[in-house]
Each structure stands twice: as structure tokens, then as C-alpha cells.
Design an enzyme around this catalytic site. Structure first.
Site, PDB file in Angstrom:
ATOM      1  N   SER A 551       0.853  -1.186   0.000  1.00  0.00           N
ATOM      2  CA  SER A 551       0.000   0.000   0.000  1.00  0.00           C
ATOM      3  C   SER A 551       0.893   1.242   0.000  1.00  0.00           C
ATOM      4  CB  SER A 551      -0.949  -0.036   1.193  1.00  0.00           C
ATOM      5  OG  SER A 551      -1.987   0.886   1.033  1.00  0.00           O
ATOM      6  N   ASP A 637      -9.503  -3.585  -5.739  1.00  0.00           N
ATOM      7  CA  ASP A 637      -8.982  -2.719  -4.684  1.00  0.00           C
ATOM      8  C   ASP A 637      -9.510  -1.297  -4.893  1.00  0.00           C
ATOM      9  OD1 ASP A 637      -7.517  -1.349  -2.798  1.00  0.00           O
ATOM     10  OD2 ASP A 637      -5.598  -2.243  -3.339  1.00  0.00           O
ATOM     11  N   HIS A 671      -8.199  -4.773  -1.363  1.00  0.00           N
ATOM     12  CA  HIS A 671      -6.937  -4.247  -0.869  1.00  0.00           C
ATOM     13  C   HIS A 671      -6.184  -5.238   0.007  1.00  0.00           C
ATOM     14  CE1 HIS A 671      -4.230  -0.915  -0.224  1.00  0.00           C
ATOM     15  NE2 HIS A 671      -4.299  -1.044   1.087  1.00  0.00           N
TER      16      HIS A 671
END
Length: 698
Positions: A551, A637, A671
Site C-alpha cells: 500500500s 482494490d 486491498h
């Protein structure tokens, strides 16, 4: 290694971007077309190429997966938590991907949580939700809300079957087992019940996936009749809703990255108007916890590392100090119980818990045995209690659940996560491993902490391979954690290290501030300094060092690949935020406007634009020798869109074609990657096999 599968080549479709007089050509912007068959075909081709390039690791992947499974007690039961007349807990069953949410009635005279050493169902168990049944027919499953009403009759729960974090909210009658017709699509995390359980509050998102509305739903009525209780118009802010532990107030929290505003509704009057506790002031963050006739206020008004105050719950006004600001001790949360307060804090890079007794000046910090550890409160739903539960772990101590008596100060271990014998049949022994705290020195002289774990017999002559993990954004701290899957690396002689770089919160608010906005590059140079230090200190060498992050930590990975490609033999970037400038320039994308206080607003500020352009990985790919790169992403995501790593890998191949770059896209996840535990173990085995291959240990 050669493969008959051709390297995917992304077509170039020049797209022009003009900002502040700067013209940029983005050849791969077309990959943002998620519904375009060409995009899906390209991602599918990349997956096929990655599978072919790693086919020789199939056996190792299976071995690593098997080792994780062997060491895990698959049929298990969490420590039951008491709420009212029930014990609530989660069971897992061997061979099943998801947990089973259960409860059992408290029996006469029962004060200790019931135990099931082999993880079998408790006698008298009531199954509330079985994730495995809910997930049938779906490749992905995630549970959002799980909220039992104060009278223990209703269960509000929500499900997501794609990974985009838009949930369908439902209500189950726990007395009959019936799921009501009350169904609300496209909800977000967060629910709260009224005192009489007649009303449920929930949150929805706008087109940019920003949670911005709080709704009120009356049980037994159509969702079309639901009422908007609060709507946040400022696109920098997002909202949440929860019920206080005392069950006296519904709390609506509106929060930007640096400013907050809290409203409350008496839980006994759910149709009442939300009342503001303190009007928002730019740069002032605060949170509210109810305690008797007062609201506890954790805030940073003139207190960089936060202070604790209180105000009247009947007529909120001035804040009366309770714990003064102490620079270097970051107060992170306060939990109120009838006769005690427990403050979660961090100091010297470590988490801690401070206990205050009501009606007394007595305040003390709970002591923990290991010099490197992570501790935090667990679920503590009861307000009238003298006992709190917390979780404790370290790099060598498995996740542990303790109950702590606030009066006698006695600590009782309720459960330590079992670690079963490994493939050699040996029992897990923490003494076989060592954890260390080391310090690197950044370019500006700042000392950067590094946490390390390795086998006790690991040499310090530079011959050991090492994985260096980092994040460094949003004041999120990468506190030490135990991992069963990591044992497979440690037992093969690999060191695992965490660089606690600026931008995180490990050393307080200043540590965060020095790694954001126009100081963001400190995050990247801190990580490179940590890598160089590990080599200088004899832990490893550059050709035995793999960097890993996900991320915003994936942004870190892309940035250090450009900044110091010689420092690593490999880089693992998971759901990586590598096209940060283009994303932050587009306010229509999920989360963009709410992120401007983290990165800056390049739309309006030329200085921010130039600064971001100078470090964004996608913008700065150069014709140099990059380390091998594995990028892992997910099609659904909504936090870091899949096309960021897809574009990045395409540009790397075009600009530096001599490199070894792989892209792996989960075509039905979000995600967090695969949702089932076995699928998650397989994903980790894939990454670890690739990593071991870089070390020549495959």
C-alpha cells in the site's frame, strides 16, 4: 531462467497531462479502463507470465504452505468475551476458510471464560454466523459489521463478496434465527444500536468511496424509509459511527487527516438531533469517550503528542486537564470503565498501557517482560468491570491474550496462540530465536529504529539473507508482530527486519510529521539508510537483501527502487501506491481529496506538484539496473487501484528492459488480498518462495 511464455507488452497510448505549465505524457493511462477487455486481457497475460516465470517454485510454494498449515492449530477457539448474559467467541475448523461466530449463555456462578483446548464447540453453543456458509459460491468474502444489540436479540452484520468494501447490511433475529427483510446495500464499516434496540445507525459512502453519511434505520421497516442523520459536506472529512461502551451515547465522528469534530446522540433518544461536543478547528484532533457525567477528550490542542481532558456530558464546554501533555509519550486512545481508565500510549518506540483509578491520584504503567513487544487492548465490551483484556506479542512471542485485574494488578494469561511442531517434528521454542533493536543514522543525522528477528545461531558476518519491511505513512506504526509463516524464512537462515521510518507513528507525532507532505522523502531516505546500516553492521549484504512493503509501503518500495537500486537484490511491492501523483491529481478517485492533508494538493500548489513528481515511482523510472521486482495487486482494490502497479511494471519494462519484473493480479479480491485463510497462506507462500529464490535458497 527462460520461459516459453512471452513477456507481456503493454501498448502505448499517449495521454497528455498538463499541470502548472508542465506537460507529461502517460503512455499507459489506458490500463485504468477496468471494464475494457484489452485491460483484462493484459492483466491475464501478466498473470500467465508470472506463473510461467515462477513455475520452478511450485514445489517450494507448496512446501511453505504446508509448513504454515502444519504449525497452525486449524481447529481452534478464541478466548470467549463476556457481554451481558453471554460469552462471545469465534471458532475455526480444519479445512474451512472462514471463522464461525458463536455465543454461549453464561451459567450460574460462572466468572471465568469457558475453555476448549481442542477448539471443539462449547457445550450449549449458539452459532450466530458461519462465514463458510455465507461465502458459498463466492471467490471472495469479507465480514464488515458484526454488532449484537444491547438486549442481545438482534445481530447487525454486513457482507462483501468482491473486495471493494461496499457491504450489504442485514439484521438477524437471534431468538428465531430469521434474517429480516431489512437489507441495506452499499454500506461501509460502522454501526451503532439505540438503547432499546429499535434503531440501527449505519454509514454509506459517496461516489469517491468516502464514508460521508450516517443513517438511521428502524428495525422492521424498509431501507427506503431510512433517515439521513448526518451528512459531511467537506470532502476532506470522512465519518464513522459507534456506540459508547456505557451504551449511553451514539457517537458520530467526522475526521480529516488533521482535524476532527464529534457529535453525540443519546442512545435512549435515537431520533434526537446530533449535538456537537466541540466545533472543528483546523489542525485540532480529538476523540470522545463517555464516562459517567463527563466526556473524556483525547486531543492535540497545544499538545503535539496529545493530552487527556474532560468536559460535562450534559453541557459540553471547556476541557479540564486530566493528563497533561508529555512530549515523547504519545497518547493514542482512552478506554473508560466504571472505576478505571486505561490509556493506550507509546513511548521510546514501544506501545504501553496506563491505568488510572477513579477518585485517586494513582496512575501506573503496566510492565511487560520483553524489551521489544507490542501490546493493545482487546475487546472489552463491559463497562461495569474491574478486569480488562489485552493482546500481547513480540517478534518471538506468539499472539497472547491476557486478562488484567485493575484492582489487584494481577495478570492472567488466557491463551497463547498455539504453534504446532514444524516439518522436522520439533516443538516451537522461542529460545531458538532472538529479537534485536538496532539504529540506523539517516542522511540528516536522525536515528531510525530497526527491529530484527532471526534464529539464535544466525551468523553476523554478512552471509545471512535478510528481508527488510517498511511502511512509513499515516502515522501507522509497524509494531513488532509474530508470524507463523515467517518461521519458514527464519528456519532457513533468513533475518526479518522492520525499518521504523518517519511517516509512521513509532516515535510520536513529530515522527509522523517529519515523513509527510513536503518532508515525505525522509520516509524513503530513512529506509535506504536502514538498508545500508544492516550491511555495515554485518547483518547482511546488498545482494542478500530483499525489501518488502504494501500500500503506502508499496510507494516506499517504488521510491527506494529509484533512489537506491543497488541496495537490494529484490523488491516485493504489494498493492503499491506507485502512481501517487496521478492519483492525487484526480479528485474523482476514491480517497483522493481526503488524502490531500497527507501528501499535499498538487492541483492547487505548484510546489507540492513538483515535489510529488520528484519522488513518485511511476514518474521517475530510469534506464538503470533495477533489482528484481514482484508487484502484487487486486482488481477490486478501492484504496490503491490495480492500474498503478500495472502501469509501473509496464513502464519499467519499456525504460529498463533488462530487469526482471513480475506482476500478479488477484482478479477477485480487494486491498487485503485473498479473503480465506488458506488462500492468504498460499499468497504468502508465493511471496516467500519468490524471496527465497532471490537468496538462492529455492
Amino acid at each position: 531462467m527462460t520461459t516459453s511464455t512471452p513477456v507481456p507488452v503493454a501498448k502505448r497510448v499517449p495521454t497528455e497531462r498538463i499541470h502548472h505549465g508542465d506537460t507529461v505524457i502517460d503512455e499507459y493511462a489506458w490500463l485504468a479502463g477496468k471494464e475494457d477487455p484489452e485491460t483484462i486481457a493484459y492483466l491475464t497475460a501478466e498473470n500467465a507470465f508470472t506463473e510461467a516465470r515462477t513455475a520452478h517454485l511450485a514445489g517450494l510454494r507448496e512446501t511453505l504452505f504446508t509448513e504454515t498449515r502444519q504449525r497452525t492449530q486449524e481447529t481452534d477457539l478464541s478466548v470467549p468475551t463476556r457481554k451481558g448474559g453471554y460469552w462471545y467467541y469465534t471458532r475455526t475448523v480444519e479445512g474451512q476458510q472462514y471463522g464461525v461466530q458463536c455465543r454461549r449463555a453464561v451459567r450460574d456462578g460462572e466468572t471465568e471464560p469457558p475453555v476448549s483446548p481442542d477448539g471443539a464447540p462449547l457445550d450449549g453453543e449458539e452459532v450466530l454466523l458461519d462465514g463458510n456458509l455465507l461465502a458459498e459460491g463466492h471467490d471472495f468474502f469479507s465480514l464488515g459489521a458484526f454488532d449484537v444489540s444491547p438486549d442481545a436479540r438482534w445481530l447487525a452484520y454486513s457482507t462483501d463478496f468482491s473486495g471493494d468494501e461496499r457491504f450489504t447490511l442485514r439484521v438477524k433475529d437471534l431468538t428465531t434465527g430469521e434474517v429480516l427483510a431489512d437489507e441495506v446495500p452499499d454500506t461501509f464499516y460502522g454501526t451503532a444500536w439505540s438503547a432499546d434496540a429499535s434503531t440501527l445507525f449505519y454509514v454509506t459512502v459517496d461516489e469517491a468511496w468516502r464514508p460521508y453519511r450516517v443513517w438511521r434505520h428502524t428495525i422492521g421497516t424498509p431501507a427506503a424509509d431510512d433517515v439521513i442523520v448526518y451528512e459531511e459536506a467537506d470532502e476532506r472529512f470522512w465519518v464513522g459511527v459507534e456506540l459508547t461502551r456505557s451504551e449511553k451515547f451514539v457517537v458520530i465522528d467526522a475526521h480529516s487527516k488533521i482535524t476532527s469534530e464529534v457529535r453525540v446522540i443519546p442512545a435512549g433518544n435515537p431520533t434526537g438531533e446530533p449535538a456537537v461536543v466541540a466545533p472543528r478547528r483546523q489542525g485540532v484532533e480529538y476523540s470522545v469517550e463517555h464516562h459517567g457525567h463527563r466526556f473524556l477528550i483525547l486531543h492535540n490542542d497545544g499538545a503535539e503528542d496529545f493530552a487527556l481532558a474532560y468536559t460535562s456530558a450534559d453541557a459540553p464546554g471547556d476541557w479540564v486537564p486530566l493528563i497533561e501533555h508529555s512530549p515523547g509519550t504519545r497518547l493514542e486512545a482512552v478506554d473508560a470503565f466504571a472505576n478505571h481508565l486505561v490509556v493506550s500510549l507509546r513511548s521510546n518506540g514501544l506501545t504501553g498501557l496506563r491505568v488510572l483509578t477513579i477518585g485517586s491520584t494513582d496512575a501506573y504503567d503496566i510492565e511487560f517482560p520483553e524489551p521489544i513487544h507490542s501490546v493493545g487492548l482487546d475487546s472489552n465490551p463491559e463497562y461495569q468491570t474491574t478486569e480488562v483484556r489485552f493482546r500481547y506479542t513480540s517478534l518471538i512471542t506468539p499472539d497472547s491474550v491476557y486478562d488484567y485485574d485493575l484492582v489487584t494488578r494481577e495478570m492472567k494469561l488466557r491463551k497463547r496462540k498455539p504453534v504446532r511442531p514444524g516439518p522436522d517434528g520439533r516443538e516451537f521454542n522461542p529460545d531458538d530465536y532472538q529479537q534485536h533493536r538496532d539504529w540506523a543514522v539517516a542522511d540528516d543525522g536522525t536515528r531510525v529504529p530497526i527491529s530484527l528477528v532471526c534464529r539464535a545461531d544466525t551468523p553476523r558476518d554478512g552471509s545471512a539473507p535478510c528481508v527488510l519491511y517498511g511502511y512509513g505513512s499515516y502515522e501507522a506504526s509497524m509494531d513488532p508482530w509474530f508470524s507463523i509463516a515467517r518461521l519458514s524464512l527464519l528456519d532457513r537462515g533468513v533475518i526479518f527486519a522492520v525499518a521504523h521510518v518517519r511517516g509512521g507513528g513509532e516515535l510520536g507525532r513529530r515522527w509522523y510529521d517529519e515523513g509527510k507532505l513536503l518532508a515525505k522523502k525522509n520516509t524513503f531516505t530513512d529506509f535506504v539508510a536502514s538498508a545500508r546500516h544492516l550491511v555495515k553492521a554485518g547483518w547482511t549484504t546488498a545482494d542478500r537483501l530483499v525489501a518488502r512493503g504494501g500500500s503506502a509501503g508499496g510507494l516506499l518500495m517504488g521510491a527506494v527502487a529509484n533512489l537506491a537500486p543497488d541496495a537490494f537484490t529484490g523488491i516485493v511491492a504489494q498493492v503499491p501506491f506507485v502512481d501517487a501523483l496521478n492519483s492525487i491529481l484526480d479528485p474523482s478517485l476514491p480517497l483522493t481529496v481526503t488524502e490531500w492533508e497527507e501528501w499535499g494538493n498538487p492541483l492547487d500548489d505548484p510546489e507540492v506538484y513538483e515535489y510529488m513528481k520528484s519522488y513518485t515511482p511511476y514518474e521517475n523510472v530510469q534506464p538503470v539496473n533495477y533489482p528484481a521486482i514482484l508487484a502484487v495487486t487486486s482488481l477490486n482494490d478501492t484504496r490503491v487501484l490495480y492500474h498503478e502497479p500495472a502501469k509501473w511494471i509496464a513502464r519499467l519494462r519499456a525504460v529498463a528492459p533488462q530487469g526482471d519484473y513480475l506482476l500478479k493480479t488477484e482478479m477477485g479480491a480487494g486491498h487485503g488480498g485473498p479473503s480465506g485463510r488458506y488462500d492468504a497462506w498460499k499468497e504468502e507462500a508465493f511471496v516467500n518462495a519468490w524471496t527465497l529464490d532471490r537468496f538462492g535458497l529455492a
